[in-house]
Enzyme design. Structure first.
Site, PDB file in Angstrom:
ATOM      1  CE1 TYR A  80       8.622  -4.264 -24.083  1.00 26.76           C
ATOM      2  CE2 TYR A  80       9.347  -6.539 -24.372  1.00 26.76           C
ATOM      3  CZ  TYR A  80       8.336  -5.625 -24.113  1.00 26.76           C
ATOM      4  OH  TYR A  80       7.061  -6.057 -23.890  1.00 26.76           O
ATOM      5  CG  PHE A 132      -2.223  -2.498   2.969  1.00 20.10           C
ATOM      6  CD1 PHE A 132      -2.153  -1.496   3.923  1.00 20.10           C
ATOM      7  CD2 PHE A 132      -2.096  -2.153   1.637  1.00 20.10           C
ATOM      8  CE1 PHE A 132      -1.969  -0.175   3.548  1.00 20.10           C
ATOM      9  CE2 PHE A 132      -1.907  -0.832   1.255  1.00 20.10           C
ATOM     10  CZ  PHE A 132      -1.838   0.163   2.211  1.00 20.10           C
ATOM     11  CB  THR A 133      -6.505  -0.562   1.650  1.00 19.29           C
ATOM     12  OG1 THR A 133      -5.205  -0.107   1.289  1.00 19.29           O
ATOM     13  CG2 THR A 133      -6.959   0.133   2.915  1.00 19.29           C
ATOM     14  CG  ASP A 223       3.116  -6.732   2.306  1.00 14.21           C
ATOM     15  OD1 ASP A 223       4.175  -6.160   1.987  1.00 14.21           O
ATOM     16  OD2 ASP A 223       2.001  -6.204   2.189  1.00 14.21           O
ATOM     17  CE  LYS A 266       3.891   1.659   2.296  1.00 16.31           C
ATOM     18  NZ  LYS A 266       3.824   2.911   3.046  1.00 16.31           N
ATOM     19  NE  ARG A 389      -5.109   4.048   5.891  1.00 18.35           N
ATOM     20  CZ  ARG A 389      -4.800   3.648   4.651  1.00 18.35           C
ATOM     21  NH1 ARG A 389      -3.615   3.164   4.358  1.00 18.35           N
ATOM     22  NH2 ARG A 389      -5.680   3.713   3.690  1.00 18.35           N
ATOM     23  CG  PHE A 455      -9.062   5.115   1.276  1.00 18.81           C
ATOM     24  CD1 PHE A 455      -9.489   3.805   1.150  1.00 18.81           C
ATOM     25  CD2 PHE A 455      -7.753   5.421   0.968  1.00 18.81           C
ATOM     26  CE1 PHE A 455      -8.618   2.808   0.738  1.00 18.81           C
ATOM     27  CE2 PHE A 455      -6.865   4.432   0.560  1.00 18.81           C
ATOM     28  CZ  PHE A 455      -7.311   3.127   0.445  1.00 18.81           C
TER      29      PHE A 455
HETATM   30  N1  F0G Z   1       1.464  -3.730   1.447  1.00 16.82           N
HETATM   31  C1  F0G Z   1       1.655  -2.829   2.427  1.00 16.82           C
HETATM   32  C2  F0G Z   1       1.925  -3.290   3.817  1.00 16.82           C
HETATM   33  C3  F0G Z   1       1.598  -1.461   2.133  1.00 16.82           C
HETATM   34  O1  F0G Z   1       1.778  -0.589   3.120  1.00 16.82           O
HETATM   35  C4  F0G Z   1       1.341  -1.044   0.802  1.00 16.82           C
HETATM   36  C5  F0G Z   1       1.234   0.360   0.468  1.00 16.82           C
HETATM   37  C6  F0G Z   1       1.150  -2.031  -0.177  1.00 16.82           C
HETATM   38  C7  F0G Z   1       1.226  -3.364   0.184  1.00 16.82           C
HETATM   39  C8  F0G Z   1       0.858  -1.658  -1.595  1.00 16.82           C
HETATM   40  O2  F0G Z   1       1.992  -1.139  -2.190  1.00 16.82           O
HETATM   41  O3  F0G Z   1       1.378   1.222  -2.780  1.00 16.82           O
HETATM   42  O4  F0G Z   1       3.314   0.074  -3.873  1.00 16.82           O
HETATM   43  O5  F0G Z   1       1.004  -0.590  -4.407  1.00 16.82           O
HETATM   44  N2  F0G Z   1       1.076   1.281   1.311  1.00 16.82           N
HETATM   45  C9  F0G Z   1       1.004   2.692   1.003  1.00 16.82           C
HETATM   46  C10 F0G Z   1       0.795   3.485   2.263  1.00 16.82           C
HETATM   47  C11 F0G Z   1       0.013   3.036  -0.050  1.00 16.82           C
HETATM   48  O6  F0G Z   1       0.676   4.712   2.149  1.00 16.82           O
HETATM   49  O7  F0G Z   1       0.778   2.938   3.360  1.00 16.82           O
HETATM   50  P1  F0G Z   1       1.916  -0.034  -3.373  1.00 16.82           P
END
Ligand code: F0G
Length: 482
Positions: A80, A132-133, A223, A266, A389, A455
């Site tokens: 842990y 980003f979303t 990022d 990623k 998108r 979405f």
């Molecule tokens: N920043 C970027 C540029 C991303 O593309 C993503 C995730 C995140 C942050 C958030 O990371 O999913 O590990 O919480 N992109 C995914 C996509 C969801 O399908 O493009 P996460």
């Protein structure tokens, strides 16, 4: 992956890996694909993977892992606190990115949550090349807002600019003057700008932004989730880096930025997230949130096995054979589509091939979710699952009106080292057929609309009976083929 010249003169992408573990795929007949799409509320996030043929929804957490990553997972230390795995990963991250501290989190958005908690004051503004979303939703949740400063080329669907993700330096200076540095929570650069088509940011631009942030005393957040593809483009499109090792490019990026975070789903081809900084104060502030929201500071919500895989995956990212596969396949898919008249984002970027739904479906009004409609139609035509998108991925304005997206894109993500070239060709072929029959595609309307990140799990229905007409045309043209 290398582009090898064949005797025929063609440049055919040649895989520099072999496949030693496989997953069987299933391609449903077109009638069933239409039924599954309807059942999923015309939202590809709600499809079951068993009904999907080629899953191009995302590359997140679905890239192919290497034998060395699987091997490393076997020697994870699951204590842990004070786990050996943590120290192994910490060492790799410190060495790779040149940062003093590593804070683990369960995925990219968890890093964004911690950073927003630490830096966003109510009423403050975060400046960035593009949102980003999840980033925007979390900054908004903490009472801040987002202002985008992407260069003008970035919002042109078709362009020949090599770095469409670059920030406009004049706009940055203007925004700092107007908003005042004390009211700016941070400046954020997103590598491989996701929502404008996986478009890269140049090192030249990052250097300039960094200089301004240092001069003004503003925190620069980077990022790096889509860094792998961005590295490929820095190396192949920025003359200065042609002969520079990937690991040296990465070190320079680390040195230019104050907070470096990424989604390990990623970057690093594992499942997790990491925040890196060399700033004692920032580290101390952010660290407090890790045990509160993520888990103890030596695992932060990640499985120790994934942490071991991430450590190996980050090292493997420094290899052009590994990181070139996705951009080269995206280029192959985009070029095939272009040659058949299908409008796509150019130049081809990273992450996926992005189809310009606005031009593909000029007859669908934007309120009926152009990209969402095309995305559903692509699944019906091919069994390929892409991601909307466009306007569906936006949040409504506070007054309830639609926030129309600048771009309406369907993203066909190319997970790293997962698909073969014939699967790419199949995808292009079915989309080219759909383009010829585009007038058949109709719009969508919400029947269930969540207020945040709609979405992901919102449900829609077709306006009219266009899915039925599409299936009929498919049968006419393809006979009894799947
Ligand atoms: N920043 C970027 C540029 C991303 O593309 C993503 C995730 C995140 C942050 C958030 O990371 O999913 O590990 O919480 N992109 C995914 C996509 C969801 O399908 O493009 P996460």
């Amino acid at each position: 992956m290398s582009k090898i010249k064949f005797l025929s003169g063609e440049n055919i992408p040649l895989e520099m890996h072999k496949v030693r573990m496989v997953q069987k795929l299933n391609l449903l007949p077109v009638e069933e694909r239409a039924k599954k799409m309807e059942e999923a509320g015309y939202n590809t996030f709600l499809l079951k993977n068993r009904d999907v043929f080629l899953d191009m929804l995302t590359d997140s957490g679905v890239n192919a892992m290497s034998e060395n990553q699987y091997a490393a997972m076997m020697q994870a230390d699951d204590s842990y606190a004070g786990s050996e795995t943590f120290f192994r990963l910490e060492k790799v991250l410190q060495e790779s990115f040149g940062k003093k501290y590593f804070l683990p989190a369960h995925q990219g958005r968890a890093c964004e949550h911690i950073i927003a908690r630490a830096l966003v004051k109510p009423g403050s503004v975060a400046l960035m090349n593009f949102h980003f979303t999840t980033t925007k939703a979390l900054i908004t949740l903490c009472g801040g807002s987002v202002e985008e400063l992407i260069c003008d080329e970035g919002l042109k669907v078709q362009s020949s600019a090599p770095f469409k993700g670059d920030m406009d330096i004049d706009k940055l200076n203007e925004a700092i003057g107007r908003i005042g540095k004390d009211n700016i929570s941070f400046v954020r650069i997103e590598a491989g700008t996701n929502l404008v088509g996986g478009q890269p940011v140049s090192m030249r631009n990052i250097r300039e932004v960094s200089k301004i942030c240092r001069r003004e005393g503003i925190t620069l957040v980077f990022d790096a989730s889509l860094l792998a593809d961005n590295l490929y483009f820095i190396k192949t499109r920025e003359e200065e880096f042609k002969n520079v090792e990937i690991c040296d490019i990465v070190k320079e990026l680390g040195a230019l930025t104050d907070i470096f975070y990424f989604s390990g789903r990623k970057l690093g081809t594992a499942r997790g997230g990491a925040i890196l900084t060399s700033d004692d104060k920032l580290h101390a502030t952010m660290r407090e949130f890790i045990p509160l929201f993520e888990g103890f500071i030596t695992y932060g919500g990640m499985s120790v096995r994934e942490m071991e895989a991430m450590a190996v995956g980050i090292r493997e990212t420094m290899d052009m054979d590994v990181i070139s596969q996705t951009p080269i396949f995206i280029e192959a898919l985009s070029n095939e589509l272009i040659s058949r008249g299908v409008p796509v984002v150019t130049p081809p970027g990273g992450l996926g091939c992005h189809i310009d739904a606005k031009r593909f479906c000029e007859h669908i009004p934007q309120e009926q979710y152009i990209a969402g409609s095309l995305n559903a139609a692509i699944f019906i035509a091919s069994g390929v699952r892409g991601m909307e998108r466009g306007t569906m991925s936006e949040q409504r304005n506070p007054d309830g009106s639609e926030h129309m997206s600048e771009m309406e894109l369907v993203r066909l993500a190319i997970p790293k080292r997962v698909f073969t070239l014939s699967q790419i060709k199949y995808t292009a072929d079915r989309i080219a057929w759909l383009f010829e029959n585009r007038k058949l595609i109709g719009g969508l309307e919400f029947v269930e609309e969540p207020s945040v990140l709609r979405f992901f799990f919102g449900r829609l229905k077709a306006v009219g009976n266009w899915p039925e007409l599409l299936v009929k045309q498919f049968r006419k043209d393809f006979g009894d083929s799947l």
